[in-house]
Design an enzyme around this catalytic site. Structure first.
Site, PDB file in Angstrom:
ATOM      1  N   ASN A 171      -1.483   8.306  -2.512  1.00 48.39           N
ATOM      2  CA  ASN A 171      -2.421   7.909  -1.301  1.00 48.39           C
ATOM      3  C   ASN A 171      -1.283   7.921  -0.120  1.00 48.39           C
ATOM      4  O   ASN A 171      -0.641   7.015  -0.109  1.00 48.39           O
ATOM      5  CB  ASN A 171      -3.229   6.862  -1.688  1.00 48.39           C
ATOM      6  CG  ASN A 171      -3.800   6.309  -0.391  1.00 48.39           C
ATOM      7  OD1 ASN A 171      -4.025   6.854   0.718  1.00 48.39           O
ATOM      8  ND2 ASN A 171      -4.322   4.946  -0.547  1.00 48.39           N
ATOM      9  N   GLU A 207      -5.906  -1.097  -9.068  1.00 49.10           N
ATOM     10  CA  GLU A 207      -5.129  -1.641  -7.876  1.00 49.10           C
ATOM     11  C   GLU A 207      -5.336  -3.060  -7.564  1.00 49.10           C
ATOM     12  O   GLU A 207      -6.271  -3.216  -6.833  1.00 49.10           O
ATOM     13  CB  GLU A 207      -4.964  -0.810  -6.877  1.00 49.10           C
ATOM     14  CG  GLU A 207      -4.778   0.620  -7.214  1.00 49.10           C
ATOM     15  CD  GLU A 207      -4.300   1.430  -5.796  1.00 49.10           C
ATOM     16  OE1 GLU A 207      -3.105   1.889  -5.790  1.00 49.10           O
ATOM     17  OE2 GLU A 207      -5.049   1.652  -4.756  1.00 49.10           O
ATOM     18  N   GLY A 214       1.882   4.538  -3.525  1.00 47.60           N
ATOM     19  CA  GLY A 214       1.626   4.862  -2.249  1.00 47.60           C
ATOM     20  C   GLY A 214       3.073   5.128  -1.635  1.00 47.60           C
ATOM     21  O   GLY A 214       3.441   6.299  -1.666  1.00 47.60           O
ATOM     22  N   HIS A 241     -11.014   2.337  -1.988  1.00 51.91           N
ATOM     23  CA  HIS A 241      -9.701   1.907  -2.026  1.00 51.91           C
ATOM     24  C   HIS A 241      -9.803   0.421  -1.478  1.00 51.91           C
ATOM     25  O   HIS A 241     -10.458   0.158  -0.735  1.00 51.91           O
ATOM     26  CB  HIS A 241      -8.578   2.632  -1.185  1.00 51.91           C
ATOM     27  CG  HIS A 241      -7.255   2.240  -1.027  1.00 51.91           C
ATOM     28  ND1 HIS A 241      -6.812   1.340  -0.522  1.00 51.91           N
ATOM     29  CD2 HIS A 241      -6.401   2.482  -1.956  1.00 51.91           C
ATOM     30  CE1 HIS A 241      -5.593   1.133  -0.631  1.00 51.91           C
ATOM     31  NE2 HIS A 241      -5.212   1.849  -1.496  1.00 51.91           N
TER      32      HIS A 241
HETATM   33  P1  PGA Z   1       1.702   1.091  -2.302  1.00 55.90           P
HETATM   34  O1  PGA Z   1       0.105   1.676  -2.464  1.00 55.90           O
HETATM   35  O2  PGA Z   1       2.352   1.967  -3.812  1.00 55.90           O
HETATM   36  O3  PGA Z   1       2.590   1.235  -1.165  1.00 55.90           O
HETATM   37  O4  PGA Z   1       1.666  -0.308  -2.914  1.00 55.90           O
HETATM   38  C1  PGA Z   1      -0.588   2.009  -3.317  1.00 55.90           C
HETATM   39  C2  PGA Z   1      -2.023   2.141  -2.745  1.00 55.90           C
HETATM   40  O5  PGA Z   1      -2.366   1.638  -1.703  1.00 55.90           O
HETATM   41  O6  PGA Z   1      -2.760   2.980  -3.373  1.00 55.90           O
END
Ligand code: PGA
Length: 255
Positions: A9, A168, A232, A96
């Site tokens: 993402n 998440e 991310g 999300h």
């Molecule tokens: P991150 O984001 O890997 O930068 O923590 C993950 C996400 O928001 O899906």
């Protein structure tokens, strides 16, 4: 679950100018990898079409981080599924944690979106994840039950087949995230798996996301039952993204 799944993402990161070299690097790595894992990328809206074009003859799916559930109408500033399909989008995301927390997306709205995408044939990444308070108080179990029940009630088997769950934890995402330990991840993942099978009689793939990088991906794959990773920041460089895939897949290969 046939294949391990890796998604990314991009939020509001990357530009049109960066897409060509990103796809070039990604293809170079994946084309050389026989039977590479399933991969999806969710860039900002304006980059979906150029990316989908560049990845047309590949197995990489490109899609949207958000959309409106209506087919059309007076919803200024929103994007419908028919419009997304025209760009070549094959996958979308629902709920999300940033959408839930910063844009107040509630469960009924998430259900409307999930209904719209799954009935229109789009793979859909459904994000789930508790706040730190819910985790500490233990109330996450009740919230997860209520949420999954409200989201999936009455869904048909073909609809459910379109869904990939991304677990998440809100507190583990982004620059200020606290990385979750593998027992913390597995506790929720196994609960989600059990609730989903209880409510739907189906098994859905579950990915883990939240500060995933090269340093922790192997441990997550080795010590939890997730079917893949949702990345991310660490996937904004194609070579790093593929390196995460290689390290992770290795953990699941029979020795
Ligand atoms: P991150 O984001 O890997 O930068 O923590 C993950 C996400 O928001 O899906």
């Amino acid at each position: 679950m046939e294949n391990i799944i890796f998604g990314t993402n991009w939020k509001m990161s990357m530009s049109r100018a960066q897409v060509t070299s990103y796809v070039h690097d990604l293809r170079e790595e994946l084309d050389a990898w026989d039977g590479h894992p399933d991969v999806f990328i969710m860039p900002p809206y304006t980059l979906i079409q150029p990316m989908a074009k560049l990845l047309k003859d590949s197995r990489v799916l490109v899609g949207a981080q958000n959309f409106h559930w209506a087919q059309g109408g007076e919803f200024t500033g929103e994007i419908s599924i028919p419009l997304l399909l025209e760009t070549g989008a094959k996958i979308v995301m629902v709920g999300h944690s940033e959408r839930r927390h910063l844009f107040n997306e509630d469960t009924p709205e998430r259900r409307q979106k999930l209904t719209a995408s799954t009935t229109q044939g789009l793979r859909t990444v459904l994000c789930l994840g508790e706040s730190l308070e819910e985790r500490r108080s233990g109330s996450w179990i009740t919230s997860m039950k209520t949420e999954l029940h409200a989201l999936f009630e009455g869904f048909s088997a073909p609809q459910l087949k379109q869904i990939i769950i991304a677990y998440e934890p809100y507190w583990a995402i982004g620059v200020n995230g606290i990385p979750a330990s593998t027992p913390e991840i597995e506790e929720v993942v196994s609960t989600i798996r059990q609730l989903v099978s209880e409510f739907t009689q189906q098994t859905l793939p579950i990915l883990y996301g939240g500060s995933v990088d090269e340093a922790n991906c192997e441990r997550i794959m080795a010590e939890t039952s997730v079917e893949g990773l949702f990345v991310g920041r660490a996937a904004l460089d194609a070579k790093r993204f593929v390196s995460i895939m290689h390290r992770s897949v290795k953990e699941r290969q029979p020795t």
